[in-house]
Design an enzyme around this catalytic site. Sequence first.
Site, short mmCIF file in Angstrom:
data_model
loop_
_atom_site.label_atom_id
_atom_site.label_comp_id
_atom_site.label_asym_id
_atom_site.label_seq_id
_atom_site.Cartn_x
_atom_site.Cartn_y
_atom_site.Cartn_z
N LYS A 58 0.83 -1.20 0.00
CA LYS A 58 0.00 0.00 0.00
C LYS A 58 0.88 1.27 0.00
O LYS A 58 2.09 1.19 0.23
CB LYS A 58 -0.93 -0.03 1.23
CG LYS A 58 -1.93 -1.20 1.20
CD LYS A 58 -2.82 -1.17 2.45
CE LYS A 58 -3.84 -2.31 2.42
NZ LYS A 58 -4.72 -2.29 3.61
N TYR B 62 -12.21 -3.46 -3.62
CA TYR B 62 -12.80 -3.48 -2.28
C TYR B 62 -14.33 -3.49 -2.34
O TYR B 62 -14.98 -2.90 -1.47
CB TYR B 62 -12.31 -2.29 -1.47
CG TYR B 62 -10.90 -2.42 -0.91
CD1 TYR B 62 -10.55 -3.50 -0.09
CD2 TYR B 62 -9.92 -1.46 -1.17
CE1 TYR B 62 -9.27 -3.62 0.44
CE2 TYR B 62 -8.64 -1.58 -0.63
CZ TYR B 62 -8.32 -2.66 0.17
OH TYR B 62 -7.06 -2.77 0.71
N ASN C 103 -1.74 -0.28 7.44
CA ASN C 103 -1.23 -1.64 7.69
C ASN C 103 -0.36 -2.18 6.56
O ASN C 103 -0.17 -3.38 6.43
CB ASN C 103 -2.37 -2.59 8.08
CG ASN C 103 -3.41 -2.75 7.00
OD1 ASN C 103 -3.28 -2.19 5.92
ND2 ASN C 103 -4.44 -3.53 7.27
N HIS D 296 -1.69 -5.52 1.43
CA HIS D 296 -2.95 -6.22 1.19
C HIS D 296 -2.63 -7.64 0.74
O HIS D 296 -1.67 -7.86 0.00
CB HIS D 296 -3.76 -5.55 0.08
CG HIS D 296 -4.86 -6.44 -0.45
ND1 HIS D 296 -6.09 -6.54 0.18
CD2 HIS D 296 -4.88 -7.32 -1.48
CE1 HIS D 296 -6.83 -7.44 -0.47
NE2 HIS D 296 -6.12 -7.91 -1.48
N GLU E 59 -9.00 -10.77 -7.90
CA GLU E 59 -8.11 -9.61 -7.75
C GLU E 59 -6.98 -9.64 -8.78
O GLU E 59 -6.61 -8.59 -9.33
CB GLU E 59 -7.54 -9.59 -6.32
CG GLU E 59 -8.62 -9.27 -5.28
CD GLU E 59 -8.18 -9.51 -3.83
OE1 GLU E 59 -7.00 -9.87 -3.60
OE2 GLU E 59 -9.03 -9.34 -2.93
N1 UDP Z 1 -9.73 -0.79 7.25
C1 UDP Z 1 -9.81 0.44 7.86
N2 UDP Z 1 -10.74 0.62 8.88
C2 UDP Z 1 -11.58 -0.37 9.27
C3 UDP Z 1 -11.47 -1.63 8.63
C4 UDP Z 1 -10.55 -1.81 7.63
O1 UDP Z 1 -9.06 1.35 7.51
O2 UDP Z 1 -12.39 -0.13 10.18
C5 UDP Z 1 -8.76 -0.99 6.15
C6 UDP Z 1 -7.55 -1.82 6.58
O3 UDP Z 1 -6.39 -1.17 6.13
C7 UDP Z 1 -7.76 -3.14 5.87
C8 UDP Z 1 -8.63 -2.76 4.67
O4 UDP Z 1 -9.41 -1.66 5.11
O5 UDP Z 1 -6.54 -3.72 5.45
C9 UDP Z 1 -9.53 -3.89 4.18
O6 UDP Z 1 -10.22 -4.45 5.27
P1 UDP Z 1 -10.33 -6.03 5.44
O7 UDP Z 1 -11.25 -6.29 6.58
O8 UDP Z 1 -10.66 -6.65 4.13
O9 UDP Z 1 -8.85 -6.45 5.93
P2 UDP Z 1 -7.68 -7.23 5.16
O10 UDP Z 1 -8.31 -8.22 4.23
O11 UDP Z 1 -6.86 -6.17 4.46
O12 UDP Z 1 -6.89 -7.88 6.24
MG MG Z 2 -9.84 -8.07 2.91
#
Ligand code: UDP
Ligand code: MG
Length: 152
Positions: free
Chosen positions: A12, A52, A115, A118, A129
Site C-alpha cells: 500500500k 474493495y 497496515n 494487502h 483480484e
Molecule cells: N480498514 C480500515 N478501517 C476499518 C477496517 C478496515 O481502515 O475499520 C482498512 C484496513 O487497512 C484493511 C482494509 O481496510 O486492510 C480492508 O479491510 P479487510 O477487513 O478486508 O482487511 P484485510 O483483508 O486487508 O486484512
Molecule cells: Mg480483505
Amino acid sequence: MTNTERTFIAIKPDGVQRGLVTKILNRFEQRGYKLVAIKMLNASQELLDQHYAEHVGKPFYPKMSAFMRSGPIVATVWEGKDAVQQGRKLLGATNPADSLPGTIRGDFGIDLGRNVCHGSDSVESANREIKLWFKAEELVTYEQFQAKWIYE
Ligand code: UDP
Ligand code: MG
C-alpha cells in the site's frame, strides 16, 4: 494441494513511502514463493471500488480508499503451495495492533488504516483480484529452478 496456487499481494502507499517495498517482497521470496507478476501504479477510485467491492458503502471506506489513492501501490502476484493462506499469515492480522511480531504488519505497522500491505483472503478472491489488477500477459511464465529445494 497444488504448488501453483496464486495470491495477490499489494504494498500500500504507506509501505511504498516508508521504503518497505524490498523488505516486504523479501518475506515472500525467502519463504520460497515464486514471483509471477509485479508493477507499480497509482490506483484509480474505480479500480479500488472493484477491488474493495465488499467494503464500498462502509463508514471507513471513503477515508480508506482516499488513502489508497494517496500514492503509488506495488502490485504483485505470488505462486506456490497454499499461497493464499500462507500469504495472509505472512501479512499478519488486519489490525497491526493484533499482529504478531515476525509478521509484516506486526513488524512494520501500528494503526489499522496504515497496515502497509494487502493480501487476498481466499483462492476465489485471489483469482478475482489478479484479473482486476493484471492483464493476462503481465503474468509471467518461467521455471522456478529452486523449486526442488523448496518442495519435497
Ligand atoms: N480498514 C480500515 N478501517 C476499518 C477496517 C478496515 O481502515 O475499520 C482498512 C484496513 O487497512 C484493511 C482494509 O481496510 O486492510 C480492508 O479491510 P479487510 O477487513 O478486508 O482487511 P484485510 O483483508 O486487508 O486484512
Ligand atoms: Mg480483505
